[in-house]
Design an enzyme around this catalytic site. Structure first.
Site, short mmCIF file in Angstrom:
data_model
loop_
_atom_site.label_atom_id
_atom_site.label_comp_id
_atom_site.label_asym_id
_atom_site.label_seq_id
_atom_site.Cartn_x
_atom_site.Cartn_y
_atom_site.Cartn_z
N TYR A 99 7.50 0.49 10.60
CA TYR A 99 6.48 -0.47 10.17
C TYR A 99 7.06 -1.88 10.13
CZ TYR A 99 2.46 -2.24 7.50
OH TYR A 99 1.36 -2.94 7.07
N SER A 103 2.01 -8.46 6.94
CA SER A 103 2.48 -7.77 5.75
C SER A 103 3.80 -8.38 5.31
CB SER A 103 2.69 -6.28 6.05
OG SER A 103 3.36 -5.62 4.99
#
Length: 254
Positions: A152, A139
């Site tokens: 995250y 990501s």
């Protein structure tokens, strides 16, 4: 285990029950690949099992015993030349100071240790093949931090770092290691899970954004990168919608 060069390409796709994983399994199968679609939820794999060329495998990637059983299934069915590590996820949007240790632990176990479990299990098979590929879907959160994303960020930075090390270590085995780093992707489950089922809050993430990426968009990038001649390695592919010029700049209309 592996036959001639004319044999169909074969891939294992993790997190294949929905979103980018399901779209990738579908796309590769449509392109003529043999696809092992791996996910934790059996009922979510049923729609993929109906498609020719897709073999569903139920497995929790955080469970080493389950991963070993999945490996045995794949080996018995002929093996793979490509591993697509897609499984992962985010949970919570709290600050570092307020974040839940349990949420952070879950994100680390799924994104980092789960990817590690699958990769360690299948590396010998990919080495044996002689032209193996590992693609890790990370990501942009793994290269740029943002407020409310600490857990995250930490997990995806970890997976990003692991991917870089793997590329260096496996080049001598002729294994190419690709990293695809998506930005804003509008999928059904990702934001809903992260926001604990708050559908309105999940939809607000994409409010006013002209054409955020879809799961199919990312699947197209994945399919292209693993289908190139093996000597071509797309080390890192950052893919965002045009409306997301950077992690901190998103154009919203209205």
């Amino acid at each position: 285990m592996f036959t001639s060069e004319s044999s169909p390409r074969s891939a294992l796709v993790t997190g294949a029950s929905s979103g980018i994983g399901a779209a990738t399994a579908h796309r590769l199968s449509t392109d003529g690949w043999q696809v092992f679609a791996l996910a934790r939820r059996a009922e979510k794999l049923e729609h993929l099992a109906e498609q020719e060329g897709i073999i569903p495998i139920v497995c929790d990637i955080t469970d080493p015993d389950a991963v070993r059983q999945a490996y045995a299934q794949v080996a018995e069915a002929g093996g793979i030349d490509t591993l697509v590590n897609n499984a992962g996820g985010a949970l919570g949007v709290e600050t570092v100071g307020e974040g839940s240790v349990d949420d952070w632990r879950w994100m680390f176990e799924v994104n980092v240790l789960g990817t590690l479990n699958i990769t360690q299990a299948f590396l010998p098979m990919l080495r044996e093949h002689g032209e193996g590929t590992v693609l890790n879907l990370t990501s942009t959160a793994g290269i740029v931090s943002y407020e409310g994303g600490g857990g995250y960020n930490a997990a995806k930075f970890g997976e990003h770092g692991m991917t870089g090390a793997l590329r260096l270590e496996e080049a001598e085995h002729n294994i190419r290691v690709i990293e695809v780093l998506p930005g804003m992707v509008h999928t059904e489950e990702f934001s809903a899970k992260r926001l604990r089922g708050d559908a309105a809050a999940a939809e607000a993430v994409y409010a006013g954004v002209d054409k955020p990426l879809t799961a199919e968009d990312v699947a197209e990038v994945i399919a292209h990168s693993v289908s190139l001649p093996h000597h071509i390695n797309l080390d890192q592919i950052v893919v965002r919608p045009v409306a997301q010029a950077a992690q901190h700049k998103v154009i919203r209309k209205g």
